[in-house]
Design a protein around this motif. Structure first.
Motif, PDB file in Angstrom:
ATOM      1  N   ALA A 241      -5.301   0.001   0.995  1.00  0.00           N
ATOM      2  CA  ALA A 241      -4.028   0.265   0.122  1.00  0.00           C
ATOM      3  C   ALA A 241      -4.399   0.813  -1.380  1.00  0.00           C
ATOM      4  N   GLU A 242      -5.699   0.210  -1.903  1.00  0.00           N
ATOM      5  CA  GLU A 242      -6.088   0.545  -3.224  1.00  0.00           C
ATOM      6  C   GLU A 242      -6.231   2.251  -3.374  1.00  0.00           C
ATOM      7  N   ASP A 243      -7.004   2.635  -2.174  1.00  0.00           N
ATOM      8  CA  ASP A 243      -7.341   4.035  -2.164  1.00  0.00           C
ATOM      9  C   ASP A 243      -5.989   4.897  -2.165  1.00  0.00           C
ATOM     10  N   TYR A 244      -5.147   4.255  -1.366  1.00  0.00           N
ATOM     11  CA  TYR A 244      -3.970   5.422  -1.019  1.00  0.00           C
ATOM     12  C   TYR A 244      -2.832   5.115  -2.320  1.00  0.00           C
ATOM     13  N   PHE A 245      -2.711   4.019  -2.690  1.00  0.00           N
ATOM     14  CA  PHE A 245      -1.625   3.921  -3.885  1.00  0.00           C
ATOM     15  C   PHE A 245      -2.345   4.597  -5.125  1.00  0.00           C
ATOM     16  N   LEU A 246      -3.672   4.600  -5.377  1.00  0.00           N
ATOM     17  CA  LEU A 246      -4.063   5.355  -6.446  1.00  0.00           C
ATOM     18  C   LEU A 246      -4.214   6.713  -6.469  1.00  0.00           C
ATOM     19  N   SER A 247      -4.084   7.143  -5.061  1.00  0.00           N
ATOM     20  CA  SER A 247      -4.251   8.836  -4.956  1.00  0.00           C
ATOM     21  C   SER A 247      -3.191   9.516  -4.789  1.00  0.00           C
ATOM     22  N   ILE A 248      -1.934   8.594  -5.071  1.00  0.00           N
ATOM     23  CA  ILE A 248      -0.689   9.166  -5.053  1.00  0.00           C
ATOM     24  C   ILE A 248       0.183   9.031  -6.643  1.00  0.00           C
ATOM     25  N   SER A 249      -0.780   8.974  -7.684  1.00  0.00           N
ATOM     26  CA  SER A 249      -0.333   8.748  -8.712  1.00  0.00           C
ATOM     27  C   SER A 249       0.814   9.617  -9.251  1.00  0.00           C
TER      28      SER A 249
ATOM     29  N   ALA B 187       2.902   7.583   6.983  1.00  0.00           N
ATOM     30  CA  ALA B 187       2.592   7.292   8.325  1.00  0.00           C
ATOM     31  C   ALA B 187       1.214   7.134   8.493  1.00  0.00           C
ATOM     32  N   GLN B 188       0.271   8.060   8.034  1.00  0.00           N
ATOM     33  CA  GLN B 188      -1.128   7.856   8.132  1.00  0.00           C
ATOM     34  C   GLN B 188      -1.649   6.689   7.677  1.00  0.00           C
ATOM     35  N   PHE B 189      -1.227   6.346   6.430  1.00  0.00           N
ATOM     36  CA  PHE B 189      -1.458   5.119   5.642  1.00  0.00           C
ATOM     37  C   PHE B 189      -1.126   3.744   6.728  1.00  0.00           C
ATOM     38  N   ARG B 190       0.060   3.903   7.346  1.00  0.00           N
ATOM     39  CA  ARG B 190       0.510   2.719   8.280  1.00  0.00           C
ATOM     40  C   ARG B 190      -0.465   2.585   9.319  1.00  0.00           C
ATOM     41  N   GLY B 191      -0.697   3.713   9.849  1.00  0.00           N
ATOM     42  CA  GLY B 191      -1.832   3.660  10.953  1.00  0.00           C
ATOM     43  C   GLY B 191      -3.037   3.233  10.735  1.00  0.00           C
ATOM     44  N   LEU B 192      -3.610   3.588   9.426  1.00  0.00           N
ATOM     45  CA  LEU B 192      -4.895   2.825   9.038  1.00  0.00           C
ATOM     46  C   LEU B 192      -4.738   1.389   8.822  1.00  0.00           C
ATOM     47  N   GLN B 193      -3.641   0.888   8.413  1.00  0.00           N
ATOM     48  CA  GLN B 193      -3.520  -0.651   7.838  1.00  0.00           C
ATOM     49  C   GLN B 193      -3.678  -1.064   9.236  1.00  0.00           C
ATOM     50  N   PHE B 194      -2.713  -0.865  10.210  1.00  0.00           N
ATOM     51  CA  PHE B 194      -2.700  -1.648  11.651  1.00  0.00           C
ATOM     52  C   PHE B 194      -3.950  -1.321  12.381  1.00  0.00           C
ATOM     53  N   ALA B 195      -4.896  -0.350  12.058  1.00  0.00           N
ATOM     54  CA  ALA B 195      -6.232  -0.273  12.833  1.00  0.00           C
ATOM     55  C   ALA B 195      -7.009  -1.203  12.142  1.00  0.00           C
ATOM     56  N   ASN B 196      -6.928  -1.846  11.078  1.00  0.00           N
ATOM     57  CA  ASN B 196      -7.871  -2.983  10.554  1.00  0.00           C
ATOM     58  C   ASN B 196      -7.432  -4.140  10.692  1.00  0.00           C
ATOM     59  N   GLN B 197      -8.481  -5.255  11.035  1.00  0.00           N
ATOM     60  CA  GLN B 197      -7.901  -6.644  11.054  1.00  0.00           C
ATOM     61  C   GLN B 197      -8.497  -7.429   9.989  1.00  0.00           C
TER      62      GLN B 197
END
Ligand SMILES: Cc1cc2nc3c(=O)[nH]c(=O)nc-3n(C[C@H](O)[C@H](O)[C@H](O)COP(=O)(O)O)c2cc1C
Length: 364
Positions: A338-346, A319-329
């Motif tokens: 996305a890179e930071d997020y997906f690599l952090s959840i290995s 949910a936090q990731f989703r919020g961050l994505q939509f806060a950026n244009q």
């Protein structure tokens, strides 16, 4: 059109492991690489997503519904939707409309874009389509179907298929009758979403109804509806009388569903071997395909972002990731997030909440 950068050896090995379980099939004249096919979805099944899903095990794909009138009027945006990428293997284009002449003219134009088959949308429940007689309204006027199918086929060389619902409402579940008309009119196969038009997306897909159709049918049948988890899909795959299955919403939250559903032992464990970093590789490939397809920066951002957000479903802090994505244009910022997020959840497992309502509207 360039081929994409290869996946890492680790991800490639995982993909190949599952692919080895796939059973290629032939529906009519068309070969599919697996019995699991990507269902058409408006606003989603464009070139980048179709290519990505074929890379991730979909045996074939279908475009979103495209208006026959838009094609006949040579509307630029509609004609763009007909385009096919040279790397696409088993792709069909889905048309919607209510008039046999208009549909056959549109089919002729569509064929020049090179689809392997053309599909008619007979399941769309949306009022805007139905009120003009298209989508699931076609199921109400069965006397018009054979003339429409035959008129279209006269102008076509590629196979013609249809995608229907069980019927208009619970009192008129006439899929069996439509199957018979389809067979007699030379339709190549029928895909069926196991709900009525009136149900829209409520309740559950009626698999008993679908499986019973199988008994009397003489042309290939593709079952569809509520196959959202590899486990459910794998179970259905093992016991179904259908020739193939279609997956729509399940592939939005789990891009690996076509692969994971193939190995019954794996699927029954309900745990995924596809990691956050694997998802990051998938996102990068999606970006390559999207940038090859669209020129407009905003379109590229919007197309990538909505899928990236869906792909994160079930991972921690999604949910936090989703919020961050939509806060950026800005695409670069979104990709970095996305890179930071997906690599952090290995080391994290993906646990999607299947009880949660997800996408309860659509065009079929
Ligand atoms: C967002 C969305 C868009 C859809 N668009 C189409 C479409 O263009 N043509 C079509 O035949 N079905 C369309 N459908 C219906 C799906 O192909 C499928 O029949 C339905 O979602 C049930 O399958 P599922 O439970 O695997 O999602 C759409 C569904 C969704 C959720």
């Amino acid at each position: 059109m360039t081929t994409p950068r290869p996946f890492s050896p680790e991800l490639t090995a995982k993909i190949e492991r599952f692919r080895s379980f796939a059973t290629p099939i032939k529906l009519g004249q068309i070969h599919f690489d697996s019995k699991l096919i990507l269902a058409p979805m408006a606003g989603i099944c464009n070139i980048p997503y179709r290519l990505l899903m074929e890379d991730l095990g979909a045996g074939g794909t279908v475009s979103e519904l495209i208006s026959c009138h838009g094609i006949n009027y040579k509307n630029r945006r509609t004609l763009d939707m007909l385009k096919i990428h040279p790397l696409e293997r088993n792709v069909g284009i889905q048309l919607f409309g209510e008039d046999a002449e208009a549909m056959s003219n549109a089919a002729e134009i569509t064929e020049s874009f090179g689809p392997k088959f053309i599909d008619i949308n007979m399941g769309c429940p949306v009022s805007k389509v139905v009120s003009k007689g298209g989508g699931s309204a076609l199921m109400k006027e069965v006397q018009n179907l054979a003339p429409m199918f035959e008129t279209m086929k006269k102008k076509m060389k590629v196979p013609l298929s249809i995608k229907i619902r069980t019927g208009w409402d619970s009192n008129t579940r006439n899929a069996q009758e439509i199957l018979k008309i389809a067979r007699e009119s030379g339709i190549e196969w029928v895909a069926i979403h196991g709900r009525t038009r009136t149900q829209q997306y409520t309740g559950s897909a009626d698999w008993e109804f679908i499986e019973n159709l199988h008994d009397e049918r003489k042309l290939p049948l593709i079952g569809n509806g509520d196959l959202h988890h590899p486990y459910a899909t794998s179970e259905r795959l093992q016991k179904t009388g259908c020739d193939a299955l279609m997956i729509a919403r399940g592939a939005l939250r789990n891009p690996f569903i076509f692969l994971e559903s193939l190995d019954p032992t794996y699927a029954s464990s309900k745990r995924s071997i596809f990691t956050g970093p694997d998802h990051w590789e998938v996102v990068q490939r999606l970006r390559e395909y999207t940038e090859q397809t669209f020129e407009d920066e905003r379109t590229i951002l919007v197309q990538i972002r909505k899928l990236v957000v869906w792909f994160s479903a079930g991972f921690p802090h999604a949910a936090q990731f989703r919020g961050l994505q939509f806060a950026n244009q800005n695409l670069e910022d979104c990709m970095k997030i996305a890179e930071d997020y997906f690599l952090s959840i290995s080391n994290s497992q993906k646990f999607i909440n299947y009880d949660e309502v997800f996408m309860s509207s659509g065009h079929g």
